[in-house]
Design a protein around this motif. Structure first.
Motif, PDB file in Angstrom:
ATOM      1  N   VAL A   2       0.845  -1.180   0.000  1.00  0.00           N
ATOM      2  CA  VAL A   2       0.000   0.000   0.000  1.00  0.00           C
ATOM      3  C   VAL A   2       0.886   1.238   0.000  1.00  0.00           C
ATOM      4  O   VAL A   2       1.834   1.344   0.780  1.00  0.00           O
ATOM      5  CB  VAL A   2      -0.913   0.012   1.229  1.00  0.00           C
ATOM      6  CG1 VAL A   2      -1.740   1.277   1.261  1.00  0.00           C
ATOM      7  CG2 VAL A   2      -1.819  -1.225   1.229  1.00  0.00           C
ATOM      8  N   MET A  24      -4.360   7.041  -0.605  1.00  0.00           N
ATOM      9  CA  MET A  24      -3.941   5.660  -0.443  1.00  0.00           C
ATOM     10  C   MET A  24      -4.132   4.923  -1.758  1.00  0.00           C
ATOM     11  O   MET A  24      -5.135   5.115  -2.441  1.00  0.00           O
ATOM     12  CB  MET A  24      -4.750   4.992   0.663  1.00  0.00           C
ATOM     13  CG  MET A  24      -4.676   5.728   1.985  1.00  0.00           C
ATOM     14  SD  MET A  24      -5.609   4.879   3.288  1.00  0.00           S
ATOM     15  CE  MET A  24      -5.457   6.091   4.601  1.00  0.00           C
ATOM     16  N   SER A  25      -3.201   4.062  -2.085  1.00  0.00           N
ATOM     17  CA  SER A  25      -3.257   3.370  -3.374  1.00  0.00           C
ATOM     18  C   SER A  25      -4.363   2.330  -3.433  1.00  0.00           C
ATOM     19  O   SER A  25      -4.747   1.890  -4.520  1.00  0.00           O
ATOM     20  CB  SER A  25      -1.912   2.702  -3.672  1.00  0.00           C
ATOM     21  OG  SER A  25      -1.589   1.768  -2.661  1.00  0.00           O
ATOM     22  N   THR A  26      -4.875   1.955  -2.261  1.00  0.00           N
ATOM     23  CA  THR A  26      -5.966   0.994  -2.213  1.00  0.00           C
ATOM     24  C   THR A  26      -6.783   1.261  -0.960  1.00  0.00           C
ATOM     25  O   THR A  26      -6.323   1.946  -0.048  1.00  0.00           O
ATOM     26  CB  THR A  26      -5.436  -0.444  -2.223  1.00  0.00           C
ATOM     27  OG1 THR A  26      -6.540  -1.360  -2.332  1.00  0.00           O
ATOM     28  CG2 THR A  26      -4.693  -0.761  -0.933  1.00  0.00           C
ATOM     29  N   ILE A  28      -8.405   0.646   2.563  1.00  0.00           N
ATOM     30  CA  ILE A  28      -7.973  -0.067   3.773  1.00  0.00           C
ATOM     31  C   ILE A  28      -9.094   0.035   4.782  1.00  0.00           C
ATOM     32  O   ILE A  28      -9.432   1.115   5.229  1.00  0.00           O
ATOM     33  CB  ILE A  28      -6.685   0.529   4.359  1.00  0.00           C
ATOM     34  CG1 ILE A  28      -5.546   0.409   3.345  1.00  0.00           C
ATOM     35  CG2 ILE A  28      -6.319  -0.193   5.649  1.00  0.00           C
ATOM     36  CD1 ILE A  28      -4.259   1.035   3.804  1.00  0.00           C
ATOM     37  N   ASN A  75     -10.416   6.976  -1.439  1.00  0.00           N
ATOM     38  CA  ASN A  75      -9.319   6.370  -0.664  1.00  0.00           C
ATOM     39  C   ASN A  75      -8.396   7.440  -0.096  1.00  0.00           C
ATOM     40  O   ASN A  75      -7.162   7.352  -0.187  1.00  0.00           O
ATOM     41  CB  ASN A  75      -8.502   5.407  -1.544  1.00  0.00           C
ATOM     42  CG  ASN A  75      -9.279   4.155  -1.899  1.00  0.00           C
ATOM     43  OD1 ASN A  75     -10.199   3.752  -1.197  1.00  0.00           O
ATOM     44  ND2 ASN A  75      -8.924   3.545  -3.006  1.00  0.00           N
ATOM     45  N   SER A  97      -3.155   0.618   8.608  1.00  0.00           N
ATOM     46  CA  SER A  97      -3.067  -0.773   9.034  1.00  0.00           C
ATOM     47  C   SER A  97      -2.359  -0.901  10.376  1.00  0.00           C
ATOM     48  O   SER A  97      -1.386  -1.652  10.527  1.00  0.00           O
ATOM     49  CB  SER A  97      -2.358  -1.621   7.967  1.00  0.00           C
ATOM     50  OG  SER A  97      -2.547  -2.988   8.207  1.00  0.00           O
ATOM     51  N   TYR A 109       1.930   0.640   7.194  1.00  0.00           N
ATOM     52  CA  TYR A 109       2.202   1.465   6.022  1.00  0.00           C
ATOM     53  C   TYR A 109       2.331   2.930   6.414  1.00  0.00           C
ATOM     54  O   TYR A 109       1.522   3.438   7.198  1.00  0.00           O
ATOM     55  CB  TYR A 109       1.089   1.309   4.982  1.00  0.00           C
ATOM     56  CG  TYR A 109       0.850  -0.125   4.567  1.00  0.00           C
ATOM     57  CD1 TYR A 109      -0.307  -0.803   4.947  1.00  0.00           C
ATOM     58  CD2 TYR A 109       1.790  -0.805   3.789  1.00  0.00           C
ATOM     59  CE1 TYR A 109      -0.525  -2.115   4.573  1.00  0.00           C
ATOM     60  CE2 TYR A 109       1.575  -2.121   3.411  1.00  0.00           C
ATOM     61  CZ  TYR A 109       0.415  -2.765   3.820  1.00  0.00           C
ATOM     62  OH  TYR A 109       0.214  -4.070   3.444  1.00  0.00           O
TER      63      TYR A 109
END
Length: 120
Positions: A2, A24-26, A28, A75, A97, A109
């Motif tokens: 991430v 954020m790239s994805t 969570i 995100n 996380s 992350y």
């Protein structure tokens, strides 16, 4: 993996406001996500977090002045900072996380940080 990318830092006079963003790239979900900061010569400290069920937590110095929020469709995590003072000068990091709100020990992350400088 991430990736987290912060933006929105800058220089502001005492009493001013800034809004930090963390892309954020994805997505969570189900863990702690938060903002931390580290001033020169100081230890990193937790500022604010969003807990797994959506409630928020703040440090004593941030409570009442800062607001953490997220836009799940983008995100993106935000930190609205009002009534800034010189003690807020620091590098601000977003983290994701984690397993505790304001403890940086187990956040998996981290972003690279964005500098906030408050002048009197």
């Amino acid at each position: 993996q991430v990736q987290l990318v912060e933006s929105g830092g800058g220089s502001v006079q005492a009493g001013g406001s800034l809004r930090l963003s963390c892309e954020m790239s994805t997505s969570i979900y189900g863990t702690y996500i938060g903002w931390f900061r580290q001033g020169t010569g100081k230890e990193r400290e937790g500022v604010a977090c969003i807990k797994p069920r959506g409630s928020t937590g703040y440090s004593s110095s941030a409570k009442g002045r800062f607001t953490i929020s997220q836009d799940k469709s983008k995100n993106t995590l935000y930190l609205q900072m009002n009534s800034l003072n010189v003690d807020d000068t620091a590098m601000y990091y977003c983290a994701a996380s984690g397993d505790a709100c304001l403890s940086d020990r187990n956040y998996r992350y981290w972003g690279q940080g964005t500098q906030v400088t408050v002048s009197s």
